[in-house]
Scaffold this active site. Sequence first.
Site, PDB file in Angstrom:
ATOM      1  N   GLU A  45      -6.433 -17.010   8.896  1.00  0.00           N
ATOM      2  CA  GLU A  45      -7.555 -17.939   8.810  1.00  0.00           C
ATOM      3  C   GLU A  45      -7.292 -19.022   7.764  1.00  0.00           C
ATOM      4  OE1 GLU A  45     -12.454 -17.564   8.505  1.00  0.00           O
ATOM      5  OE2 GLU A  45     -11.172 -15.859   8.009  1.00  0.00           O
ATOM      6  N   LYS A 114     -15.246 -21.631  14.284  1.00  0.00           N
ATOM      7  CA  LYS A 114     -15.764 -20.289  14.028  1.00  0.00           C
ATOM      8  C   LYS A 114     -17.267 -20.248  14.331  1.00  0.00           C
ATOM      9  CE  LYS A 114     -15.374 -16.639  10.510  1.00  0.00           C
ATOM     10  NZ  LYS A 114     -14.838 -16.329   9.166  1.00  0.00           N
ATOM     11  N   CYS A 175     -11.904 -13.745  12.305  1.00  0.00           N
ATOM     12  CA  CYS A 175     -12.270 -12.824  11.232  1.00  0.00           C
ATOM     13  C   CYS A 175     -13.598 -12.119  11.481  1.00  0.00           C
ATOM     14  CB  CYS A 175     -12.291 -13.565   9.893  1.00  0.00           C
ATOM     15  SG  CYS A 175     -12.141 -12.439   8.473  1.00  0.00           S
ATOM     16  N   PRO A 354      -3.216  -4.269 -24.617  1.00  0.00           N
ATOM     17  CA  PRO A 354      -3.593  -3.336 -25.683  1.00  0.00           C
ATOM     18  C   PRO A 354      -3.676  -1.928 -25.093  1.00  0.00           C
ATOM     19  CG  PRO A 354      -5.039  -5.269 -25.651  1.00  0.00           C
ATOM     20  CD  PRO A 354      -4.264  -5.277 -24.370  1.00  0.00           C
ATOM     21  N   LEU A 355      -2.738  -1.073 -25.466  1.00  0.00           N
ATOM     22  CA  LEU A 355      -2.606   0.261 -24.875  1.00  0.00           C
ATOM     23  C   LEU A 355      -3.182   1.292 -25.849  1.00  0.00           C
ATOM     24  CD1 LEU A 355      -1.470   2.000 -22.549  1.00  0.00           C
ATOM     25  CD2 LEU A 355       0.716   2.019 -23.749  1.00  0.00           C
ATOM     26  N   SER A 356      -4.331   1.860 -25.474  1.00  0.00           N
ATOM     27  CA  SER A 356      -5.054   2.744 -26.400  1.00  0.00           C
ATOM     28  C   SER A 356      -4.646   4.202 -26.277  1.00  0.00           C
ATOM     29  CB  SER A 356      -6.553   2.630 -26.149  1.00  0.00           C
ATOM     30  OG  SER A 356      -6.889   3.204 -24.888  1.00  0.00           O
ATOM     31  N   GLY A 357      -3.935   4.552 -25.202  1.00  0.00           N
ATOM     32  CA  GLY A 357      -3.626   5.957 -24.963  1.00  0.00           C
ATOM     33  C   GLY A 357      -4.688   6.668 -24.165  1.00  0.00           C
ATOM     34  N   ASP A 360      -7.959   4.414 -18.993  1.00  0.00           N
ATOM     35  CA  ASP A 360      -8.093   3.061 -18.446  1.00  0.00           C
ATOM     36  C   ASP A 360      -6.883   2.177 -18.757  1.00  0.00           C
ATOM     37  OD1 ASP A 360     -10.580   3.680 -17.378  1.00  0.00           O
ATOM     38  OD2 ASP A 360     -11.645   3.073 -19.176  1.00  0.00           O
TER      39      ASP A 360
END
Length: 700
Positions: A45, A114, A175, A354-357, A360
């Site tokens: 489309e 459409k 669609c 930012p990896l917090s452990g 998430d």
Amino acid sequence: MGRKVTLATCSLNQWALDFEGNLERILRSIEIAKCNEAKYRLGPELEICGYGCADHFYESDTLLHSFQVLRKLLESPITQDIICDVGMPIMHRNVRYNCRVLFLNRKILLIRPKMVMANHGNYREMRWFSPWNHLRKIEEYFLPRIILEVTGQETVPFGDCVLSTRDTCIGSEICAELWNPRSPHINMGLDGVEIFTNSSASHHELRKADQRVSLIKSATTKSGGIYLYANQRGCDGDRVYYDGCAMVAINGDIVAQGAQFSLNDVEVITATVDLEDVRSYRGELCQPHMESEPKPCQRVKVDFSLSNEDDIYLPTHQPITWHFHTPEEEISLGPACWLWDYLRRSGQAGFLLPLSGGVDSSSTACIVHSMCVLLCQAIEDNNSQVLNDVRRVVGDDSYCPRNPRELCRRIFTTCYMASENSSEDTCSRAKDLSNQIGSTHMNINIDLAVKGILGIFSVVTGTWPQFRANGGSHRENLALQNIQARVRMVLAYLFAQLSLWVRGKPGGLLVLGSANVDESLTGYFTKYDCSSADINPIGGISKTDLKSFLHYCVEHFQLTALRGILAAPPTAELEPLTDGQVSQTDEADMGMTYSELSLIGKLRKISKCGPFSMFCKLIHMWKGTFSPTEVAQKVKHFFRMYAVNRHKMTTVTPSYHAESYSPDDNRFDLRPFLYDTRWTWQFRCIDSQVSQMAPNAPKK
């Protein structure tokens, strides 16, 4: 007599307003279709301009450039001797329509607008287009000069019509028309149309693919016929990911299937099918219903055949079993492809997280790792486009990744931002996961920045706020948590802009968010904290699904560090530790579990429940687990939290749309952001109902 036809449909990774790239991909798909001896090619489309142009559809430039691309297509030798079906916006009598343009050998055969607009959820087509409401009616469309100069045609048919070749009849759906209770294919089939086509821009949602496949199989099971489905692929510059799944079906069976998730910008699916199979099927099952209609389809005749006279030895495609991905595989693949599209088109050099452990941020990290796995596999499969894009992202024309971990190190930076309230456990879990996926990892302590900001506050006010554990009030406690979260956001952007500069490498990094859909529902995050990022691949995914995804990553990617992350209780780690251990947990702070939140979210959005109707449903769904009074407390607590925090949705990071109960205010969930948080009338109705359900309540 010719009876077998070879047809082509495709999935294209088109990009809004990328007229140059969109043209190149359309031509490549037509070229592949012709190489496979197809006589008809269907595309997605609005493929010429891209589906996601939004308010750019108002601009005359968008219409002009679409016609310029159409002219290039008409003039190209690649498009000769094959019926090409392309999508673009067209203005007819000062009304803008979403159209299919069918052409052959430098002549436009018809323009089909459409008739049913997609106008809910992520879609606002009625804002830019009008539906064609004239059933079985065609009008003359006067071609613009740049097209007339190529085709020599002053006018072409415009409206609800079908294409009649020497050997068959082809009708279009666009669609949302497939999903409509009165789909055009029903009446077209009863009027003898044998080939149905559907050009789509249908987005990915977890567990949705089977609905699409079922509709297409059902369309040809009821009245027979051949169905071609084309779809957009990629992010198109917005929150949704279009997930391909091009396919061909005949008489209720799928005979050709395209990929749902892929890094290939162009995928063409061809199938050879027998028209006599359609006629035989209809002759037995449908003939009593295939009577002449009062208003038969308007037919545009074209002197062209899709079949060949000598096709007796041409094999036809046989039914196949569709392979559906599990939800865990969908999370691994869909957001990963979306991230790659965003990265390669943004001009940036990688991601910072930012990896917090926790679950998430670890899920976001695993999606980036999955992206690197897909990239390395595509390069191994000789995908030159992916290799060129990777080299452009890392700024090295000779680079070729050796493995996903090595590529991850080049384009992915993770950082653990510790405070005095952080535990050694979360720090080590973040480091262990970083080591296994290969990201460049940093440990950053934010205490100095937090104390500096609080020092400024103290100088101005003469006071120093305290945590609740140290005798402070609720307001002090909340403010102290929020300042830690917001400092992390500021530092994340600082390191995203300068960490590559420190290493002597060009470019900047996109900051990734990691707030899940359930936290967004209740507003359980700090406004302008680490949830404020450039993009968020998990913002539309529930906590329950994310946990299942991490279990999948343990087995599929051998990321054993995730076991400790999954075993730990979710926590923000913003309050003081007790004897070195975490005393704050997410579910305790929210007053409900993540699984309860998911159910409430579905009732709120999908079932469209306000507080009272939600209570009425939950007393049955939670019967045996909670009393009516407890259900009432949970419902009222949720709606208070929702009302208090709804304003956060106005600034939420653009997130990958994956869940049908997403509260994303910017596109999917249009609701106020200022509420009366007391909900006096609604809660009074609930209380009245609870009192009537009490064991000793008098009967009325």
